[in-house]
Design an enzyme around this catalytic site. Sequence first.
Site: not given
Lengths: 562, 562
Positions: B299, B338-340
Amino acid sequence: MVLSLSRLLSFATLLSPSAQTVWALWPIPASLETGTTALMLSPSFSIDVAVPNIPSDLLQAVAQTQSYLQNDKLGRLVVGRGVSDSYAIQNAEALLSLKLTLMEGSQVGSISSEAVKPLGTRSEEYTLVIPQDGSQATLTANSTLGLYRGLTTFTQLWYYYEGVIYTLLSPIKIVDEPAYPYRGFGLDTARNYFPIADLTRTLEAMSWVKLNMFHWHITDSQSFPLQVSLYPELANNGAYSPQEVYTESDVQYIVSYAAARGIDVLLEIDTPGHTAIIGTSYPDYIACFDASPWATYANEPPAGQLRFAVPEVVNFTASLLSSVAQTLMSKYFSTGGDELNTNCYVNDSATQQQLNQTGMTLNAALDTFTQATHGALIAQGKTPVVWEEMVLNWNLTLSNGTVVMVWISSADAAAVAKKGFRIVQAPSNYFYLDCGAGEWIGDDPTGNSWCDPFKTWSESYTFDPLANLTETQYPLVLGGEQLLWTEQSGPQNLDSIVWPRAASSAEIFWSAKQPGGAPLNVSEALPRLQDIRYRMVQRGVNAIQLQPQWCALRPHACDLNA
Amino acid sequence: MVLSLSRLLSFATLLSPSAQTVWALWPIPASLETGTTALMLSPSFSIDVAVPNIPSDLLQAVAQTQSYLQNDKLGRLVVGRGVSDSYAIQNAEALLSLKLTLMEGSQVGSISSEAVKPLGTRSEEYTLVIPQDGSQATLTANSTLGLYRGLTTFTQLWYYYEGVIYTLLSPIKIVDEPAYPYRGFGLDTARNYFPIADLTRTLEAMSWVKLNMFHWHITDSQSFPLQVSLYPELANNGAYSPQEVYTESDVQYIVSYAAARGIDVLLEIDTPGHTAIIGTSYPDYIACFDASPWATYANEPPAGQLRFAVPEVVNFTASLLSSVAQTLMSKYFSTGGDELNTNCYVNDSATQQQLNQTGMTLNAALDTFTQATHGALIAQGKTPVVWEEMVLNWNLTLSNGTVVMVWISSADAAAVAKKGFRIVQAPSNYFYLDCGAGEWIGDDPTGNSWCDPFKTWSESYTFDPLANLTETQYPLVLGGEQLLWTEQSGPQNLDSIVWPRAASSAEIFWSAKQPGGAPLNVSEALPRLQDIRYRMVQRGVNAIQLQPQWCALRPHACDLNA
């Protein structure tokens, strides 16, 4: 290798990975040639001022330059912060001196006197040459103000690593001048008050990016912090407290502090709207004073506007403005004129009585008022400055010289130009630094900022000063400014909300494209903006981080398509 | 007149114009009775600690309380800043002392030891009584932590005018306790680094509004500022510079500084995503390290995630987390999650080889990884904390005790609750303090903040911790926190972007409605928030102006429909 950056070429095409990129200067000079040789500043480096009868503000500027050179201690923004430069530094020649001279035939005046001349007549150009062999560097200009701009550039060239002050860019030749004469920053000190130290720090930071107009929106409906000797009750009753006042000597101090840094102070006493607080001293002069609901009568609480149709109010306002303006060096004075709310006068008996008696319309009364206030200023040799509504929403007789600030939308410049007035570009959709902070009115949790979104430096940077104008109208654009309205700001966030963002317009109006040239490039600009931002922090200004430091140390690695 | 404010009644109905409004306390106590009599603090005012074997942190807290009482010097937020109180002050009785006692049968422990107990077992309740006749005030509690909370409340009652410290609210009786056990603030010190002094100042400010969990997101893909004795290369190669490191003794200092102020430190080492920088020390452990284009794999730049399918990486991570966790007093430790980004592993040969060899899916490998890292923490008596994706996006076997942070949207709490996990409410759409500052990725001038708009204090304040949950799920909500992700923040704007906004959730989770009760009221809250904001500034925290001072001095005058 010598790299020439010119406004007439797109930076992006020049900055191939193999090129020695220039990440050091803000605003980017009009013409810049740099090499790739390391040069260090000699421990005994001196600045030789070869100017007769050196003005004291030039001497101060030279001392300040020496201080920045010694104290900036900015590590270069690369991984390791300069460790990779060690070898180059060890073999660098040392620069012993910089010589300042004025071009033959230049008149020797102070920086301060040059800074407050009419726009378009101030000489800011300079030439800076730094050889790579350590022989004397030279800075020449047509005025001490030009020398000052050159000194500012000079300080941005140097980095610090383990006790050594150095550049990697020599030899350097810079021939520089601004694209526009008006490069400003606007601050509202009425919604919330700022101590003098905040203003001087802001002026210093402005000077680092060659901004030259401080637009001081000093009063508004919420407070009147300006001490006026003719009307002392205005501040006595209108300041937030006796401590939150700008005395006449404070104002003089700011004006001279600014001028010595090449900055002219454009004071604004906004009229006839944005004046509610005057009602605490002169209730008879203010219509709809603190009327409820405020939203019917004003864009913000409290409601209240000058009864401009009443002759006594016309005389008072002209006297107020001219008594303040006459104490100031600047040739410019703003009478404001934004967001006048006509609801305020519909049921105002003093106004309606006057209009009935004279048979005047509200517009005609405003014309009389404006001619009186502007006339008083013009009689003092001042050029009036107004917000765009005075030209676009009202049918007024304004002098041709009047300068008009465009703020509601960048699209409005064309309409102002069509009327032939000179323009300062201050569009809220690009340049309002307060936008995006959410609703501040109470009891409105779902409300947003009226000028959402937040204006990032890069969004501001895409502003085109000449958009929608015809070639013959181009000369009407004096320049522009970013502004901070302070409903949600105070000393606590002044630096962080202003810097480095206000540097965006500083570069637009110093370095912006000439007609037909390539636009400025946000990707090229970011590493330089990072550089001046880190330098600002080193100098004690709390400019915010624009990105994670990982990005700051790796130019372009965090670009959208990197 | 005695005014009783209770959570079970709407404040708005009580605050008629004739009532003596209470603008002084944040968070508002569970039960509050105040009068209208002035009372001054005697110049010889003392705090009598009637506690056996007084713990040193309680003594420090008492000294700090005395310091705030003497040095706050906050003028009351009314026009004139206290001049209208002169008469009342002249006739006020003087309060000579405040007596601190523990309830009979209480165990005497330190504030610090109480502050790091398991959530739900910390005793924070207290009773504060201040008579109007100057006779001794009393503060009683079941623990020193409760006394600490009461001292915090006590300091918020007093104003300053011309040398006198006074309240207008006596007699006062407060019986108080928090609605939720977890009331936090989250800070990312990896995108940009914050010196220790910034963290201690933040902890102090947290304590003023009774926040009790400091969620320290200490590492991320951009930097690894945490010194780990087992793995010193992580900080050596991963910190921005040797100066931008949290040493083990720094961490211990922060933990003890926090605990003495009633705050538990929840450290987060985010895994397996948000770990790119580990690749500078262990290139074999990181997939898609600094891969381009970064946007395909992460991200944010730089790309890079732990190769969690590789046994060596599992062992390393479990060892890293447990070696850090074992040095901390807290019962909680966050492993992130988070956000793997699965793209990162598609062409990662180390990962694919391992999956092929074992026949495992990526999900199964993540389950093995998580059980190993969580198992190591649980073996040390720690409760793992994870981001919501670990529960909602992956099919993992997590221990029942795992605490889940909801961040993507407030709407996701229901899904987490359905799975039976305890919840910390950290929804980006209410609580992310970084939202609204515009795009920070380079070369994207038209980009906006992904979580626009800016979250004003009042928008955050409308968050309902129990929304969309069933009554049986209510006990799963431990509380919540506002957070600052620091892509565009650093020491320069830490105070101004956090305060007073982070006080919103402090009141929600201390004072929020009980099931069936009336919601908090933004209009009632604003004058109290102004009060604590001005007090923060007096104490050296750069909390921003929420409104023009004109509004701050005139409660409700700037409300939407005023």
